[in-house]
Design an enzyme around this catalytic site. Structure first.
Site, PDB file in Angstrom:
ATOM      1  N   ASP A 187      10.696  19.532   1.653  1.00  0.00           N
ATOM      2  CA  ASP A 187      11.004  18.313   2.408  1.00  0.00           C
ATOM      3  C   ASP A 187       9.813  17.784   3.202  1.00  0.00           C
ATOM      4  O   ASP A 187       9.967  16.847   4.003  1.00  0.00           O
ATOM      5  CB  ASP A 187      12.231  18.537   3.291  1.00  0.00           C
ATOM      6  CG  ASP A 187      13.499  18.616   2.455  1.00  0.00           C
ATOM      7  OD1 ASP A 187      13.556  17.920   1.420  1.00  0.00           O
ATOM      8  OD2 ASP A 187      14.421  19.363   2.807  1.00  0.00           O
ATOM      9  N   ASP A 240      17.263  16.487  -4.767  1.00  0.00           N
ATOM     10  CA  ASP A 240      16.729  15.803  -3.578  1.00  0.00           C
ATOM     11  C   ASP A 240      15.208  15.640  -3.630  1.00  0.00           C
ATOM     12  O   ASP A 240      14.639  14.709  -3.067  1.00  0.00           O
ATOM     13  CB  ASP A 240      17.087  16.579  -2.296  1.00  0.00           C
ATOM     14  CG  ASP A 240      18.484  17.181  -2.296  1.00  0.00           C
ATOM     15  OD1 ASP A 240      18.949  17.588  -3.375  1.00  0.00           O
ATOM     16  OD2 ASP A 240      19.084  17.264  -1.225  1.00  0.00           O
TER      17      ASP A 240
HETATM   18  N1  GLY Z   1      18.225  16.759   1.264  1.00  0.00           N
HETATM   19  C1  GLY Z   1      19.344  17.406   1.824  1.00  0.00           C
HETATM   20  C2  GLY Z   1      20.561  16.606   1.746  1.00  0.00           C
HETATM   21  O1  GLY Z   1      20.607  15.562   1.114  1.00  0.00           O
HETATM   22  O2  GLY Z   1      21.543  17.015   2.334  1.00  0.00           O
END
Ligand code: GLY
Length: 405
Positions: free
Chosen positions: A103, A183
């Site tokens: 992330d 994600d």
């Molecule tokens: N990237 C984590 C979520 O979408 O919860």
């Protein structure tokens, strides 16, 4: 076109929302400043009120992202000042870099890289490149994927504090090192950006290769998606695609679907590989058909049982932005289709979930972090990224958005 105004957008609604946004964000910026918000309690944001209070929590770039968007739209220096203050605080993430996971993209694209894009600040460029190197360092060249989570997530899963992953598939003894998730399609634009500013194609090669693997193992034939894939990190062989934040293995977590629409559209923007455009369209068509039969309000999972009915406004806001991105890469007919669908989602979620009272922190209620939520504290609540993507979508429609991905 039933609606008034430009293309398929209800201009009166859009102008009204934009005016409310100006008032609400001005008040929030004055109250929140350089705090890092996630969800309000009793209508007020608190600093780093996130899981574990971590400065590196994946959502911490969204507030500076909102501030940069508002600065782009209004030129009001208060937004810039607050965003710069948050960016400096986020240096602690880079100093403690062993805690960073994939992330890094969400965190630094919306803070340092947004600053660099808007102002050309060299310190911001350096921060962005530091983060890009951390992200690139997570690439597994045998499996051709970017490792998602660190082993700390494994502890959270075991304690039932993390996503609902079937424990035995976690993971054939490999810990988290073999995991990739949908994600990450929103994190890899950091790598495309790093290649564009350095002229070194290695970052983009990694992003491209990861996106190809995601296309093969995450997106299903019908445009629905798995959340998670585990590979053997030694051999690169496929191990499993367990359920994640959605209802169950094989279902269709709506935020994951939205990451796919937006993420593949962005990989098309950055690479011009037609297959990414077609994947984004396939995922978009799946989302649109599921939303069209549900009054344009996103369920948490498009393949969960009808009862209990659970919504996730964040999926709606992200899908809307993804559709608006897609609209930029297609002909006139499809542009109308995607813009109109984005607009329908925004208007439905605004009517159902928005709170425009400038005295109350957060705009969009109805966000859900994951489907199986024993406490209910993370179900249908305001979450910061619903507001980020709402703002991005509204400003895109107004022609005032800063491109951040
Ligand atoms: N990237 C984590 C979520 O979408 O919860």
């Amino acid at each position: 076109m039933g609606e008034k105004g430009r293309c398929c957008v209800d201009q009166e609604w859009l102008d009204g929302v934009y005016e409310k946004l100006l008032v609400k964000m001005k008040a929030e910026c004055e109250r929140v400043g350089t705090m890092i918000p996630y969800t309000p309690r009793e209508g007020k944001y608190h600093d780093l009120d996130v899981f574990g209070g971590s400065i590196g929590f994946w959502t911490n770039g969204f507030w500076p992202g909102m501030l940069w968007q508002m600065y782009e739209a209004t030129g009001d220096e208060a937004y810039k000042k607050a965003a710069e203050g948050v960016e400096e605080r986020m240096d602690a993430i880079l100093h403690g870099f062993e805690g960073v996971d994939h992330d890094a993209g969400f965190l630094f694209l919306l803070s340092a890289v947004a600053d660099y894009r808007k102002t050309g600040n060299n310190d911001s460029r350096r921060r962005g490149l530091f983060a890009a190197n951390l992200l690139a360092g997570r690439y597994n060249p045998v499996g051709k994927f970017i490792r998602a989570w660190n082993d700390g997530m494994l502890d959270a899963v075991k304690k039932d504090e993390g996503p609902e992953i079937e424990k035995e598939s976690v993971f054939a003894g490999n810990g988290m090192s073999g995991g990739m998730i949908i994600d990450c399609m929103m994190n890899i634009p950091l790598l495309y950006w790093a290649s564009s500013v350095t002229g070194d194609p290695r970052f983009a090669h990694i992003a491209f290769s990861h996106a190809k693997t995601a296309q093969q193992y995450i997106v299903r034939e019908d445009g629905s998606c798995n959340h998670i894939v585990f590979f053997n990190p030694q051999t690169g062989e496929f191990v499993d695609n367990p359920g994640g934040q959605g209802f169950q293995k094989g279902s269709s977590w709506s935020r994951g679907q939205s990451w796919a629409v937006y993420g593949f559209a962005l990989s098309y923007r950055h690479t011009k590989d037609e297959s990414f455009l077609n994947t984004a369209k396939k995922c978009a068509h799946y989302c649109i058909s599921n939303l069209a039969v549900a009054d344009w309000l996103p369920l948490v999972d498009y393949r969960a049982p009808e009862e209990p009915l659970k919504y996730d406004s964040t999926a709606g806001m992200i899908t809307a932005c993804g559709l608006l991105e897609l609209a930029e890469h297609v002909g006139e007919h499809e542009k109308k289709l995607y813009t109109k669908a984005a607009f329908r989602i925004l208007r439905a979620c605004d009517a159902r979930f928005a709170n425009w009272d400038p005295k109350v922190d957060s705009i969009m209620d109805g966000g859900t972090f994951f489907y199986h939520d024993p406490t209910g504290e993370n179900t249908e609540v305001p979450i910061i990224y619903a507001d980020y993507y709402l703002i991005e979508a509204v400003l895109r429609l107004k022609g005032k958005a800063l491109f951040t991905w």
